[in-house]
Design a protein around this motif. Structure first.
Motif, PDB file in Angstrom:
ATOM      1  N   PRO A 111       0.811  -1.230   0.000  1.00 26.99           N
ATOM      2  CA  PRO A 111       0.000   0.000   0.000  1.00 26.99           C
ATOM      3  C   PRO A 111       0.838   1.272   0.000  1.00 26.99           C
ATOM      4  CG  PRO A 111      -0.740  -1.557   1.694  1.00 26.99           C
ATOM      5  CD  PRO A 111       0.569  -2.057   1.191  1.00 26.99           C
ATOM      6  N   SER A 112       0.149   2.386  -0.171  1.00 25.46           N
ATOM      7  CA  SER A 112       0.776   3.703  -0.089  1.00 25.46           C
ATOM      8  C   SER A 112       1.031   4.078   1.368  1.00 25.46           C
ATOM      9  CB  SER A 112      -0.128   4.748  -0.748  1.00 25.46           C
ATOM     10  OG  SER A 112       0.417   6.049  -0.624  1.00 25.46           O
ATOM     11  N   THR A 113       1.873   5.064   1.573  1.00 21.91           N
ATOM     12  CA  THR A 113       2.107   5.566   2.926  1.00 21.91           C
ATOM     13  C   THR A 113       0.893   6.376   3.402  1.00 21.91           C
ATOM     14  OG1 THR A 113       3.111   7.599   2.107  1.00 21.91           O
ATOM     15  CG2 THR A 113       4.584   5.760   2.535  1.00 21.91           C
ATOM     16  N   VAL A 114       0.780   6.534   4.712  1.00 15.09           N
ATOM     17  CA  VAL A 114      -0.296   7.347   5.276  1.00 15.09           C
ATOM     18  C   VAL A 114       0.274   8.656   5.827  1.00 15.09           C
ATOM     19  CG1 VAL A 114      -2.121   7.488   7.012  1.00 15.09           C
ATOM     20  CG2 VAL A 114      -1.713   5.343   5.814  1.00 15.09           C
ATOM     21  N   ASN A 139      -4.410   1.600   2.345  1.00 10.11           N
ATOM     22  CA  ASN A 139      -3.955   0.601   3.306  1.00 10.11           C
ATOM     23  C   ASN A 139      -5.036  -0.425   3.618  1.00 10.11           C
ATOM     24  OD1 ASN A 139      -1.135   1.166   4.966  1.00 10.11           O
ATOM     25  ND2 ASN A 139      -1.857   2.912   3.800  1.00 10.11           N
ATOM     26  N   LEU A 140      -6.287   0.021   3.689  1.00  8.54           N
ATOM     27  CA  LEU A 140      -7.376  -0.920   3.934  1.00  8.54           C
ATOM     28  C   LEU A 140      -7.526  -1.898   2.770  1.00  8.54           C
ATOM     29  CD1 LEU A 140     -10.117   1.398   5.492  1.00  8.54           C
ATOM     30  CD2 LEU A 140      -8.755  -0.338   6.651  1.00  8.54           C
ATOM     31  N   VAL A 141      -7.520  -1.371   1.549  1.00  3.61           N
ATOM     32  CA  VAL A 141      -7.630  -2.226   0.361  1.00  3.61           C
ATOM     33  C   VAL A 141      -6.433  -3.167   0.274  1.00  3.61           C
ATOM     34  CG1 VAL A 141      -7.620  -2.202  -2.169  1.00  3.61           C
ATOM     35  CG2 VAL A 141      -9.062  -0.598  -0.915  1.00  3.61           C
ATOM     36  N   GLY A 142      -5.263  -2.677   0.684  1.00  4.67           N
ATOM     37  CA  GLY A 142      -4.050  -3.478   0.599  1.00  4.67           C
ATOM     38  C   GLY A 142      -4.075  -4.738   1.439  1.00  4.67           C
ATOM     39  N   LYS A 273       4.034   6.714  -3.701  1.00  3.56           N
ATOM     40  CA  LYS A 273       4.808   6.300  -2.532  1.00  3.56           C
ATOM     41  C   LYS A 273       4.361   4.937  -2.033  1.00  3.56           C
ATOM     42  CE  LYS A 273       5.605   9.825   0.270  1.00  3.56           C
ATOM     43  NZ  LYS A 273       4.582   9.857   1.323  1.00  3.56           N
ATOM     44  N   LYS A 274       5.235   4.304  -1.280  1.00  7.35           N
ATOM     45  CA  LYS A 274       4.961   2.976  -0.749  1.00  7.35           C
ATOM     46  C   LYS A 274       5.249   2.940   0.751  1.00  7.35           C
ATOM     47  CE  LYS A 274       3.576   0.669  -4.366  1.00  7.35           C
ATOM     48  NZ  LYS A 274       2.280  -0.031  -4.418  1.00  7.35           N
ATOM     49  N   SER A 275       4.467   2.123   1.465  1.00  4.63           N
ATOM     50  CA  SER A 275       4.494   2.132   2.923  1.00  4.63           C
ATOM     51  C   SER A 275       5.453   1.098   3.493  1.00  4.63           C
ATOM     52  CB  SER A 275       3.088   1.888   3.469  1.00  4.63           C
ATOM     53  OG  SER A 275       3.117   1.754   4.872  1.00  4.63           O
ATOM     54  N   MET A 300      13.063  -0.626   1.775  1.00  2.00           N
ATOM     55  CA  MET A 300      13.732   0.313   2.681  1.00  2.00           C
ATOM     56  C   MET A 300      14.472   1.406   1.908  1.00  2.00           C
ATOM     57  SD  MET A 300      15.010  -1.969   5.929  1.00  2.00           S
ATOM     58  CE  MET A 300      15.942  -3.182   5.005  1.00  2.00           C
ATOM     59  N   LEU A 301      15.110   1.031   0.798  1.00  2.00           N
ATOM     60  CA  LEU A 301      15.789   2.034  -0.024  1.00  2.00           C
ATOM     61  C   LEU A 301      14.784   2.996  -0.645  1.00  2.00           C
ATOM     62  CD1 LEU A 301      18.491  -0.101  -1.891  1.00  2.00           C
ATOM     63  CD2 LEU A 301      18.848   1.497  -0.001  1.00  2.00           C
ATOM     64  N   PHE A 302      13.694   2.454  -1.180  1.00  2.00           N
ATOM     65  CA  PHE A 302      12.676   3.281  -1.810  1.00  2.00           C
ATOM     66  C   PHE A 302      12.073   4.249  -0.800  1.00  2.00           C
ATOM     67  CE2 PHE A 302       8.456   4.246  -3.469  1.00  2.00           C
ATOM     68  CZ  PHE A 302       8.703   4.454  -4.817  1.00  2.00           C
ATOM     69  N   HIS A 303      11.879   3.791   0.423  1.00  2.00           N
ATOM     70  CA  HIS A 303      11.290   4.638   1.466  1.00  2.00           C
ATOM     71  C   HIS A 303      12.123   5.901   1.682  1.00  2.00           C
ATOM     72  CE1 HIS A 303       9.115   5.576   5.193  1.00  2.00           C
ATOM     73  NE2 HIS A 303      10.299   5.875   5.692  1.00  2.00           N
ATOM     74  N   GLN A 304      13.439   5.741   1.793  1.00  5.40           N
ATOM     75  CA  GLN A 304      14.286   6.901   2.046  1.00  5.40           C
ATOM     76  C   GLN A 304      14.343   7.825   0.831  1.00  5.40           C
ATOM     77  OE1 GLN A 304      15.747   7.872   5.020  1.00  5.40           O
ATOM     78  NE2 GLN A 304      15.953   9.723   3.798  1.00  5.40           N
ATOM     79  N   ILE A 305      14.425   7.262  -0.370  1.00 12.81           N
ATOM     80  CA  ILE A 305      14.470   8.086  -1.586  1.00 12.81           C
ATOM     81  C   ILE A 305      13.190   8.890  -1.728  1.00 12.81           C
ATOM     82  CG2 ILE A 305      14.572   8.021  -4.104  1.00 12.81           C
ATOM     83  CD1 ILE A 305      16.297   5.503  -3.841  1.00 12.81           C
ATOM     84  N   GLN A 306      12.034   8.258  -1.472  1.00 14.98           N
ATOM     85  CA  GLN A 306      10.769   8.971  -1.639  1.00 14.98           C
ATOM     86  C   GLN A 306      10.636  10.098  -0.620  1.00 14.98           C
ATOM     87  OE1 GLN A 306       7.716   5.976  -1.129  1.00 14.98           O
ATOM     88  NE2 GLN A 306       7.749   6.082   1.097  1.00 14.98           N
TER      89      GLN A 306
END
Length: 323
Positions: A111-114, A139-142, A273-275, A300-306
């Motif tokens: 899911p996307s981040t909140v 997040n609910l759908v995920g 974005k991703k959660s 984890m890498l994607f989280h920091q870049i985003q």
């Protein structure tokens, strides 16, 4: 574009990296690993119970009326992202080994981040209410859609094995606590709000437990010897390119559909974005009994870049917004 004076090198991400290093040096083994597994499951259930207690049911139902906005965000999260992830198999094995590609594909299915989506939308002076509902709905759908996509797409790569019963495990370990939090909300919402700072530590502590458990198992299995620094750099380039592609897709869709400025900002930040907070617990359920350290590395890498890229965009758009 002027970058923010302080780029958000997230302290939480630094803590995750520290825990990953600790797991590499002192992994949990034997009975200790079994006990850690049960503690992690309990912590994850508590995490999603708190998510349920925090989300206002009335606000969520009211925001659902803006269905076109939420449909576009969901399409970016669960259609465009998986298409890019599926296409990235062309990079195997020339640029990425199969294990890292599986992690890249899994990243595209969560899911996307909140929290950060809402914060960046607010900084950019976008439609904050729309961001709250879109990110929460993602997040609910995920809870249902991420396991289905994992079973449909990751079986075909040959990288990991997923049991279809994982959907039921997700429901039991994630959705049931979330619903319990919603049902208990009339009695505990005030307490949760009053202790938000302390409960934030519970949230993050749960994620750190997941990371330590996952990387301990990977260390015990000896999988880190299979990846070179060059491959990690290639993965970093792939995650950066993925974010750039999704920023372009989300921005292009929102303009094509003639959304207003506030809604375009929601689509870009929620749709690109991703959660980490949702993706890590889901991985422990979906891939139970398998070493998932490498699988989590792309996320984890994607989280920091985003965080860095979206903070720069939010700062620029916020300064350019009309009064």
């Amino acid at each position: 574009m002027r970058l923010p004076s302080k780029l958000p090198v997230d302290g939480f991400v630094l803590a995750i990296l520290a825990v990953a290093v600790l797991a590499g040096a002192l992994p949990a083994r034997g009975a200790g690993a079994d006990m850690l597994g049960w503690i992690t499951k309990i912590a994850i259930a508590g995490l999603f119970l708190l998510y349920g207690a925090r989300l206002s049911t009335r606000e969520a139902l009211a925001g659902l009326r803006h269905w076109r906005l939420h449909a576009v965000v969901l399409a970016c999260t669960y259609l465009a992202f998986p298409i890019f992830g599926w296409a990235a198999q062309l990079l195997v094995p020339s640029a990425l080994p199969a294990d890292l590609y599986s992690g890249l594909l899994y990243l595209c299915l969560v899911p996307s981040t909140v929290q950060s989506s809402i914060v960046f939308t607010s900084i950019a002076k976008g439609n904050v209410a729309g961001a709250v509902v879109s990110a929460s709905l993602s997040n609910l759908v995920g809870v249902f859609l991420t396991p289905v996509l994992v079973i449909a797409l990751m079986h075909t790569t040959g990288g990991v094995a997923v049991d279809p019963s994982s959907v039921l495990d997700i429901v039991g370990q994630l959705l049931v606590p979330f619903v319990a939090g919603q049902l208990l909300r009339p009695w505990i919402a005030g307490w949760v709000s009053a202790h938000s700072a302390g409960l934030k530590l519970v949230d993050r502590g749960s994620i750190l437990l997941v990371v330590y458990s996952a990387f301990s198992a990977s260390t015990v299995e000896g999988i880190w010897h299979t990846v070179s620094p060059v491959q990690v750099l290639a993965l970093l380039g792939c995650t950066g390119a993925l974010l750039a592609a999704m920023l372009a897709v989300s921005a292009g869709l929102s303009r094509l559909l003639r959304f207003g400025r506030g809604d375009r900002i929601v689509v870009v930040f929620c749709g690109s974005k991703k959660s980490l907070a949702s993706g890590l617990p889901m991985a422990t359920v979906l891939f139970a009994g398998q070493p998932i350290g490498l699988l989590l590395l792309p996320l984890m890498l994607f989280h920091q870049i985003q965080l860095i890229v979206c903070a720069a965009l939010a700062d620029r758009w916020g300064r350019a917004a009309p009064e």
